[in-house]
Design an enzyme around this catalytic site. Sequence first.
Site, short mmCIF file in Angstrom:
data_model
loop_
_atom_site.label_atom_id
_atom_site.label_comp_id
_atom_site.label_asym_id
_atom_site.label_seq_id
_atom_site.Cartn_x
_atom_site.Cartn_y
_atom_site.Cartn_z
N ASP A 464 1.21 -1.07 -0.12
CA ASP A 464 -0.22 -0.29 -0.13
C ASP A 464 0.61 1.46 0.16
O ASP A 464 0.24 2.34 0.59
CB ASP A 464 -0.81 0.20 1.19
CG ASP A 464 -1.91 -1.25 1.36
OD1 ASP A 464 -1.85 -1.82 -0.01
OD2 ASP A 464 -2.49 -0.82 2.64
N GLU A 541 -7.35 -2.94 -4.04
CA GLU A 541 -8.81 -2.97 -3.08
C GLU A 541 -9.35 -1.14 -3.72
O GLU A 541 -9.74 -1.13 -4.77
CB GLU A 541 -9.09 -2.78 -1.67
CG GLU A 541 -10.19 -2.80 -0.99
CD GLU A 541 -10.09 -2.98 0.32
OE1 GLU A 541 -10.75 -3.96 0.71
OE2 GLU A 541 -9.22 -2.18 0.99
N GLU A 545 -7.29 5.48 -3.85
CA GLU A 545 -6.08 5.72 -4.09
C GLU A 545 -4.99 5.80 -4.58
O GLU A 545 -4.64 6.75 -4.49
CB GLU A 545 -6.26 4.85 -2.36
CG GLU A 545 -7.35 5.29 -1.45
CD GLU A 545 -6.85 5.02 -0.21
OE1 GLU A 545 -7.14 5.60 1.21
OE2 GLU A 545 -7.31 3.64 0.18
#
Length: 940
Positions: A464, A541, A545
Site C-alpha cells: 500500500d 482494493e 487511492e
Amino acid sequence: MIEVLLMRTSLSGLAPGLASRPVAATLLAIAVAAVGLGPAASPAAAATIPAGAGSYSDSRPAGTSGPTTNTGAPVTPKLTTAARDKPVPTNDWWSSLAYQRYGDNPYSTPMYGHPLTYQAKASGLEVGYPTTPAIVGDGRQYEYAHKADLTVGLSGLNSPDTKADAWSDWTVTPYWADGSRTFRATIGHGMPFVYAKGSGGDARITTASTPTVFSDDGNVLGITVAGHHYALFAPTGSDWNVSGTAITAGLGGKDYFSLAVLPSTDALATYRKYAFSFVTGSQVAWQSTGGTVKATYSLTTEAKEGTERGTLQALYRHQWLHTTDALTPYTYVSPRGTMKVRESASFTTSQKNNGVVPALPASSGVDKARLAGYLNEVANASDPFSGAADTYWTGKALGRLAQLVPVADQIGETATRDKLLGLMKGRLQEWFTAGGASEFSYDKDWKTLTGYPASYGSDTELNDHHFHYSYYVYAAAIIAQYDQAWAADSAWGTMIKHLIRDTANPSRTDSAYPFLRGFDVYAGHSWASGHQGFAAGNNQESSSESINLSAGLVLWGAATGDNNLRDLGSFLLTTESEAITQYWFDASQQVFPASFGHDTVGMVWGSGGAYSTWWTANPEEIHGINVLPVTGGSLHLAREKAAIKRNIAEMERENGGPAQEWRDLLWQFESLSDPAAAKAKWDGVNGNYEPEQGESKAHTYHWINTLNTVGAPDMTVSGDLPTSAVFSKDGTRTYTAHNHGSTARTVTFSDGRTLSVPARSTATSTGPGGSNPDPEEPGPSTGNTFRLKSGGILTTATTDPAGADTIASADGVNRDGTPYRPTVYEVKKVNGKVASGAATAFRLRVDAGTKVGLAPQVRVSYDLTGDGTFDRAETFRYFATDPVNGWEEYTQTSGAQATTGSLGELKNGTVRLEVWNALGNGTSQVQTGTDAAVLKIPYV
C-alpha cells in the site's frame, strides 16, 4: 481505536476471507499490525541522510520491522547474482518470485499473466489457461483460478528454489538451478508464449492428464490438455517424444525451446511463425499532448532460429478499446474479459486526457457564509489530525485539509487558507525529518522508503505505499500551488520526490528505487500487496487511492514546473481510469461472468474480482472504497454515468436503503452522474451527519452544491492543459482551468472553445454546449457527421473508445442488396435541412482476417419524422475484402447499388446505418469509435 480501525481502506496484505472472521479476532490482528509489533530492528548505528531541508534514516527505528515472512522472520529479495543490485518492483503480478512470504514455499504462489497462469515448483513452471469461472464466497467472488495444464522444465530438474533473474515492464524471467541443471522461462502479461532456456537436460513437458496429439511435425507438436490447445516447439532437428503424460525432446546442443497456448488448433501455423522469436524485454512509452494521452507498448525479441523478430500479443479490453492498430481474429478468455491478439511486437493506444483540477470552479450555488462556517470547524478543531499517528491515517488527515485550501481561497477566506497550509506544512515537516516520533527509513535490501509508524503491512509486507503516500504527494502539490519556495528541492521538495520515486518512479535506471513499483503498465492499474503471496494472485482494493497518487503527480508536476512528472500522472490516471471502468465497475457489462450477480467489485484479484473489502461486508464500504478520496482527480469517474447509476442502485439494494456511514462519499459519487439527486440527499440531512474520516462537511457541501449548479463533468470534452475540466447542465458548458505557470496561457478545448487563464490562477467561463447524461440513449445530433459506436449507436461524440464490432457471416448465400443479420447503428432525434448538392458519405474500416471471399455491404436509411417508417434508403455496392489480416477502407465511392424514396427535412428523425456480409461464409469486423468509422449525412 476500534472506530478508527473499522474505517480503514486496504488491508491488502491479509489473507482472503478477513471479513468472515470473528470481529474480536479481526480487530486484535489489525491492532497488532497497526502498532508495528514484531521482530525488533537489527542493532546498527542509524545514519541520517539529508534531503533538502528534510532527512530520512538508513536504519529502521528501534522496535520496528521491515519485510518479513509470515512467521515474522526477516526476509531479503530472492534474486540471482545477475539481478542482485537491481531494484525489485514489488507489488507486481509476479512478486512472489522475489518475496518469499511463506517460509515453506521457496518457489512462488500462482501468478496471473493472462491469458496464461503460472506457478513455480521444484521441477519447473506450471502453466495453465483457466477459461471457466467459479463463483465462490457466497456469490461474492468470481475467479479463474490457476490450474496447471502442464509443467515445463528439464528432465531431472529438482531445484531447491526459484529466483527472479530478469524483468522488464511486464515480463519476468524466473530461474531454477539444482547443481546439474539450470532453467529459465520468460513469461509476461499478454504473452501466449513461454520462452524457455536450459542446460543439463532435455526439454520436458509434464501434462496434467494424458494429452491428445492433434499435430506432430517432429520439432513442432500440437497437443490438447483439459480442453486447451498447446503447441510445443523444440529446435529444428529435434523430435518430441510422447509417453503418457511425459513429453520430452533433446535440444541437440541448443539451449532453447518454447510453448504457446493456441486460441484454436487451426492457429498453429500462425503461432509456429513466432516460436523462435524469443521475447527479451518489454517497455511502455507514453506521451501527453494536446489533451490526448498516447502509449506505445513494445516487446524486444531475439531470433533463435531464422530472422523472424515479430511476435503475438494479447491485448486486454482496456487496451483494444483504445487502439486502431490491426488485430487478428484470435481471442482469449481472461478474468478481464476477452483478450484480442495482435500480430506485431508493438501497439499504440490513444485516450482523451482526464483532467485534474485543484478544486471545482466557483459557483453561485454555494452559500459563502455557510461554507466559511464549515471551514472554520476544521481549521479550528482542537486536533485537526484526529489523533493520526501512522502513515495512512496521517495521509488521510492531510488529504482532508488539502481539499479545503483552494476552497477557502476561492471564497476569499485567506486567513483560513493560510492556517490550513500551516497545519499541513508542520505535519509534513515532522515526517520529513529523521529522528522524531515519525520518520521515513530507507531499506537498502528492498530499495524502498517506509514511513514509521507504519500500518497495514506497509513495513512488514511492503503493502500500500502508493495508497499511503498519495496523500502526502497531493497535499504537497496543494502547498506548492501557494508556496513554491516550500516545494523547492533545497527545501522540502526532495523528500516529496523520494516518495514519488518509491511509488511511481519514472526512471528505469535509478539504482535506489524500481521503475513504477506498484503500477502494472500492461494490466493498466496498480497492485497493493508487496509480496503477492496469495492463491488468487495479487490484489487491489482501493483503486481510487491509486488514482489519488496519479492526480497528485499531475498537480505536483504542474505546480513545480516538472512537466515530465505531470505527464506521467496523466498517463497513469488515464490508463487506470479505463481499467477501473472495465474491471472494477464493469461499465460495459462485458467483463464479469454472467453468473456473478454484482455490478461492481470492491477488490480486483489476479484471478478475478470480489464484492468485498478486507475489513467489512458492509455494502457502503464495498462501493465507497473505490471512490475515496473525492478530489479534483475523481472527475474521471463521470465518463460512465450509467455505471454510476447502476452502482448506487446496487449499493442501496444490498444496503437495504440509502447510505448511512459513508453517505458523504457516495453522495459525491452520485453527483458525478446526477447532481440533483445527490443534493436532495444532502438537503435531507441538512448537515446533520458524521463525515467519513477523510472527508469534511465543508468539502462535501462545496462539491455537491457546485455540481448541482454547473452540472456533472462533461467527459466528451477535454482541454489541452492537464489541469482543466468541463461541466455541463441544460445545454450550457462551464469551462475551468488552473494555470500553475508564471505567465498567462490560453487553454483550448476539444470542442473549439478557448479560455484565457492568468498566471498562477484559476479561470472559468460558460458557453453553449451539452452532454448526454445517459450514453446508452444518444441525445439530439448537433452536427452532420456521426461516429459508429459499439452498441449500435451513431454519435457526434469524439471521445468514445476505439473498438470493433463483428459482422455476421452470410452463411454461404448471396445476400447482395438485402441486409442479412446486419450490424445496425442508429441515431434518433435528428433535425436538419437537406444540404444543396450534398450526398450521403461514409468511411469504414473493415477486416475479414484471413477469410476468403467476404464482402461487407452498407445501407443508409432516413426516417424523416421519427415515426418508425424509413422514407429514404440508399444501398451501396459491396466491398470485397482481401484474406490478409489488417484494416481496409470501404467508402461511398464504391457507388450506389439502389436508392428508394426521397430526402427531406429531418424533424426529430432517425438515421440508420446497416452493414452486413453480402457474400462468403465467415464473420468480419468493422471498426468503431474512430475517425475512420464515420457516416456523414447530407444535412445542415
